[in-house]
Write a protein that holds these residues in place. Sequence first.
Motif, PDB file in Angstrom:
ATOM      1  N   GLY A   1      -1.650   5.199  -0.502  1.00 32.50           N
ATOM      2  CA  GLY A   1      -0.469   5.139  -1.399  1.00 32.50           C
ATOM      3  C   GLY A   1      -0.834   5.661  -2.701  1.00 32.50           C
ATOM      4  O   GLY A   1      -1.865   6.026  -3.078  1.00 32.50           O
ATOM      5  N   SER A   2       0.178   6.162  -3.454  1.00 29.94           N
ATOM      6  CA  SER A   2       0.003   6.641  -4.695  1.00 29.94           C
ATOM      7  C   SER A   2      -0.813   6.008  -5.671  1.00 29.94           C
ATOM      8  O   SER A   2      -1.330   6.386  -6.616  1.00 29.94           O
ATOM      9  CB  SER A   2       1.301   7.295  -5.270  1.00 29.94           C
ATOM     10  OG  SER A   2       2.349   6.064  -5.598  1.00 29.94           O
ATOM     11  N   ASP A   3      -0.914   4.456  -5.665  1.00 25.76           N
ATOM     12  CA  ASP A   3      -1.363   3.607  -6.440  1.00 25.76           C
ATOM     13  C   ASP A   3      -2.405   2.808  -5.730  1.00 25.76           C
ATOM     14  O   ASP A   3      -2.607   1.545  -6.110  1.00 25.76           O
ATOM     15  CB  ASP A   3      -0.351   3.018  -7.327  1.00 25.76           C
ATOM     16  CG  ASP A   3       0.300   4.109  -8.437  1.00 25.76           C
ATOM     17  OD1 ASP A   3      -0.448   4.611  -9.168  1.00 25.76           O
ATOM     18  OD2 ASP A   3       1.438   4.398  -7.940  1.00 25.76           O
ATOM     19  N   ALA A   4      -3.107   3.217  -4.658  1.00 29.10           N
ATOM     20  CA  ALA A   4      -4.071   2.226  -3.933  1.00 29.10           C
ATOM     21  C   ALA A   4      -5.383   2.049  -4.966  1.00 29.10           C
ATOM     22  O   ALA A   4      -5.788   0.910  -4.889  1.00 29.10           O
ATOM     23  CB  ALA A   4      -4.496   3.221  -2.696  1.00 29.10           C
ATOM     24  N   GLU A   5      -5.816   3.084  -5.592  1.00 26.22           N
ATOM     25  CA  GLU A   5      -6.858   2.751  -6.496  1.00 26.22           C
ATOM     26  C   GLU A   5      -6.627   1.783  -7.372  1.00 26.22           C
ATOM     27  O   GLU A   5      -7.301   0.870  -7.834  1.00 26.22           O
ATOM     28  CB  GLU A   5      -7.494   4.132  -6.982  1.00 26.22           C
ATOM     29  CG  GLU A   5      -8.658   3.930  -7.793  1.00 26.22           C
ATOM     30  CD  GLU A   5      -9.296   5.262  -8.152  1.00 26.22           C
ATOM     31  OE1 GLU A   5     -10.612   5.035  -8.762  1.00 26.22           O
ATOM     32  OE2 GLU A   5      -8.769   6.315  -8.075  1.00 26.22           O
ATOM     33  N   LEU A   6      -5.610   1.957  -8.141  1.00 29.49           N
ATOM     34  CA  LEU A   6      -5.248   0.861  -9.275  1.00 29.49           C
ATOM     35  C   LEU A   6      -4.878  -0.479  -8.748  1.00 29.49           C
ATOM     36  O   LEU A   6      -5.449  -1.401  -9.148  1.00 29.49           O
ATOM     37  CB  LEU A   6      -3.744   1.445  -9.883  1.00 29.49           C
ATOM     38  CG  LEU A   6      -3.123   0.253 -10.898  1.00 29.49           C
ATOM     39  CD1 LEU A   6      -4.100   0.215 -11.988  1.00 29.49           C
ATOM     40  CD2 LEU A   6      -1.823   0.858 -11.055  1.00 29.49           C
ATOM     41  N   PHE A   7      -4.392  -0.512  -7.547  1.00 25.57           N
ATOM     42  CA  PHE A   7      -4.220  -1.895  -6.902  1.00 25.57           C
ATOM     43  C   PHE A   7      -5.497  -2.541  -6.648  1.00 25.57           C
ATOM     44  O   PHE A   7      -5.771  -3.654  -6.903  1.00 25.57           O
ATOM     45  CB  PHE A   7      -3.153  -1.955  -5.737  1.00 25.57           C
ATOM     46  CG  PHE A   7      -2.771  -3.415  -5.315  1.00 25.57           C
ATOM     47  CD1 PHE A   7      -1.737  -3.953  -5.709  1.00 25.57           C
ATOM     48  CD2 PHE A   7      -3.665  -3.910  -4.306  1.00 25.57           C
ATOM     49  CE1 PHE A   7      -1.683  -5.311  -5.059  1.00 25.57           C
ATOM     50  CE2 PHE A   7      -3.441  -5.473  -4.031  1.00 25.57           C
ATOM     51  CZ  PHE A   7      -2.217  -5.986  -4.384  1.00 25.57           C
ATOM     52  N   TYR A   8      -6.246  -1.875  -5.967  1.00 24.10           N
ATOM     53  CA  TYR A   8      -7.671  -2.248  -5.449  1.00 24.10           C
ATOM     54  C   TYR A   8      -8.290  -2.533  -6.597  1.00 24.10           C
ATOM     55  O   TYR A   8      -9.228  -3.726  -6.411  1.00 24.10           O
ATOM     56  CB  TYR A   8      -8.198  -1.151  -4.495  1.00 24.10           C
ATOM     57  CG  TYR A   8      -9.430  -1.860  -3.762  1.00 24.10           C
ATOM     58  CD1 TYR A   8      -9.420  -2.769  -2.658  1.00 24.10           C
ATOM     59  CD2 TYR A   8     -10.857  -1.190  -4.339  1.00 24.10           C
ATOM     60  CE1 TYR A   8     -10.433  -3.339  -2.174  1.00 24.10           C
ATOM     61  CE2 TYR A   8     -11.780  -1.598  -3.886  1.00 24.10           C
ATOM     62  CZ  TYR A   8     -11.711  -2.798  -2.535  1.00 24.10           C
ATOM     63  OH  TYR A   8     -12.658  -3.150  -1.884  1.00 24.10           O
ATOM     64  N   SER A   9      -8.573  -1.728  -7.522  1.00 23.99           N
ATOM     65  CA  SER A   9      -9.305  -1.971  -8.698  1.00 23.99           C
ATOM     66  C   SER A   9      -9.161  -3.261  -9.480  1.00 23.99           C
ATOM     67  O   SER A   9     -10.066  -3.824  -9.933  1.00 23.99           O
ATOM     68  CB  SER A   9      -9.460  -0.885  -9.580  1.00 23.99           C
ATOM     69  OG  SER A   9      -8.193  -0.485 -10.394  1.00 23.99           O
ATOM     70  N   THR A  10      -7.912  -3.675  -9.637  1.00 23.67           N
ATOM     71  CA  THR A  10      -7.348  -4.813 -10.226  1.00 23.67           C
ATOM     72  C   THR A  10      -7.419  -6.075  -9.431  1.00 23.67           C
ATOM     73  O   THR A  10      -7.482  -7.140 -10.038  1.00 23.67           O
ATOM     74  CB  THR A  10      -5.724  -4.431 -10.796  1.00 23.67           C
ATOM     75  OG1 THR A  10      -5.107  -4.130  -9.906  1.00 23.67           O
ATOM     76  CG2 THR A  10      -5.900  -3.568 -11.971  1.00 23.67           C
ATOM     77  N   GLN A  11      -7.241  -5.933  -8.021  1.00 24.94           N
ATOM     78  CA  GLN A  11      -6.998  -7.035  -7.155  1.00 24.94           C
ATOM     79  C   GLN A  11      -8.253  -7.452  -6.345  1.00 24.94           C
ATOM     80  O   GLN A  11      -8.248  -8.334  -5.663  1.00 24.94           O
ATOM     81  CB  GLN A  11      -5.855  -6.870  -6.481  1.00 24.94           C
ATOM     82  CG  GLN A  11      -4.540  -6.726  -7.307  1.00 24.94           C
ATOM     83  CD  GLN A  11      -4.427  -8.360  -8.217  1.00 24.94           C
ATOM     84  OE1 GLN A  11      -4.597  -9.177  -7.620  1.00 24.94           O
ATOM     85  NE2 GLN A  11      -4.109  -7.786  -9.274  1.00 24.94           N
ATOM     86  N   LYS A  12      -9.220  -6.645  -6.107  1.00 23.40           N
ATOM     87  CA  LYS A  12     -10.123  -6.742  -5.080  1.00 23.40           C
ATOM     88  C   LYS A  12     -10.804  -7.966  -5.087  1.00 23.40           C
ATOM     89  O   LYS A  12     -11.455  -8.662  -4.126  1.00 23.40           O
ATOM     90  CB  LYS A  12     -11.325  -5.442  -5.116  1.00 23.40           C
ATOM     91  CG  LYS A  12     -12.197  -5.428  -6.417  1.00 23.40           C
ATOM     92  CD  LYS A  12     -12.974  -4.170  -6.314  1.00 23.40           C
ATOM     93  CE  LYS A  12     -13.845  -3.915  -7.544  1.00 23.40           C
ATOM     94  NZ  LYS A  12     -14.838  -3.010  -7.739  1.00 23.40           N
ATOM     95  N   SER A  13     -11.255  -8.578  -6.451  1.00 20.88           N
ATOM     96  CA  SER A  13     -11.757  -9.796  -6.514  1.00 20.88           C
ATOM     97  C   SER A  13     -11.139 -10.944  -5.778  1.00 20.88           C
ATOM     98  O   SER A  13     -11.709 -12.022  -5.540  1.00 20.88           O
ATOM     99  CB  SER A  13     -12.325 -10.162  -7.957  1.00 20.88           C
ATOM    100  OG  SER A  13     -11.265 -10.181  -8.699  1.00 20.88           O
ATOM    101  N   ASN A  14      -9.710 -10.650  -5.685  1.00 23.95           N
ATOM    102  CA  ASN A  14      -9.070 -11.803  -5.145  1.00 23.95           C
ATOM    103  C   ASN A  14      -8.795 -11.831  -3.495  1.00 23.95           C
ATOM    104  O   ASN A  14      -8.014 -12.464  -3.065  1.00 23.95           O
ATOM    105  CB  ASN A  14      -7.451 -11.716  -5.879  1.00 23.95           C
ATOM    106  CG  ASN A  14      -7.821 -12.010  -7.062  1.00 23.95           C
ATOM    107  OD1 ASN A  14      -8.565 -12.756  -7.656  1.00 23.95           O
ATOM    108  ND2 ASN A  14      -6.738 -11.251  -8.141  1.00 23.95           N
ATOM    109  N   ILE A  15      -9.257 -10.562  -3.067  1.00 23.70           N
ATOM    110  CA  ILE A  15      -9.128 -10.164  -1.380  1.00 23.70           C
ATOM    111  C   ILE A  15     -10.311 -10.824  -0.677  1.00 23.70           C
ATOM    112  O   ILE A  15     -11.453 -10.363  -0.957  1.00 23.70           O
ATOM    113  CB  ILE A  15      -8.695  -8.891  -1.173  1.00 23.70           C
ATOM    114  CG1 ILE A  15      -7.601  -8.249  -2.168  1.00 23.70           C
ATOM    115  CG2 ILE A  15      -8.733  -8.558   0.148  1.00 23.70           C
ATOM    116  CD1 ILE A  15      -7.545  -6.601  -2.075  1.00 23.70           C
ATOM    117  N   SER A  16      -9.757 -11.690   0.186  1.00 21.91           N
ATOM    118  CA  SER A  16     -10.787 -12.389   0.851  1.00 21.91           C
ATOM    119  C   SER A  16     -11.448 -11.837   2.096  1.00 21.91           C
ATOM    120  O   SER A  16     -12.234 -11.743   2.737  1.00 21.91           O
ATOM    121  CB  SER A  16     -10.286 -13.647   1.502  1.00 21.91           C
ATOM    122  OG  SER A  16      -9.206 -13.635   2.067  1.00 21.91           O
TER     123      SER A  16
END
Length: 225
Positions: A159-174
């Motif tokens: 999606g258009s903001d996949a990088e933004l979401f992933y960069s801010t939330q990757k530490s919370n994703i198990s």
Amino acid sequence: MNALAVDLAVTKLTVAAKNGNNTVTASYDIGMKQSETLVPAIEYVLEKAGLEKSELNFLAITKGPGSFTGLRLAFAALKAIELAFNIPLYGISTLDCYAEPYKQLPFVLVSVMDAKKDKFYAKIFDAEKTILEEGDYEPETIVSEINKMPGDKPVLFCGSDAELFYSTQKSNISKNSTFIPFSMIPTDSLFSIAEKLFEQKNTGLNDYDGPVYLRASEAEEKITK
């Protein structure tokens, strides 16, 4: 198959005309100048594709979520063609459109767009099954849905903001996860999805159908308050 497609759900305007197996695509990253560019862009791709509006079999558009102004502009332009030439107009979910190129990959697929105000528009797919319906979510809600999924299937953000979401939330994703940069051509997905609808003899949007926003505009919120 002859068709015209427009994606104006984000600040980048993409317009394409398809004449049989040949496609002409034009993209403009122009921000607030979309209203000045949309109609000339439509005329340009049709001319380069060697098509008249009357020769089109169908029209396709991202119907939202997305930019309030952009979606309204795109709907106005394509509805005018639809009504003038009696051509079916197919409105495709923006999140479905942006996920389309990756649906055959062996991932749980998360299509995301920045909805501002610390929220994201999102939809989660596992193959053809929808895990989270498209909506306007806080990041924590999206992450929670991902983490509670059974199994160890990896997760792909698109999606258009996949990088933004992933960069801010990757530490919370198990889960094992990654993102793909937004480099797709949205109109290719619009053609792919809409052509199937056309072949199924789907009649397209009704006259009264408009953009899907998932959230009230700032003006509407002010009036409500």
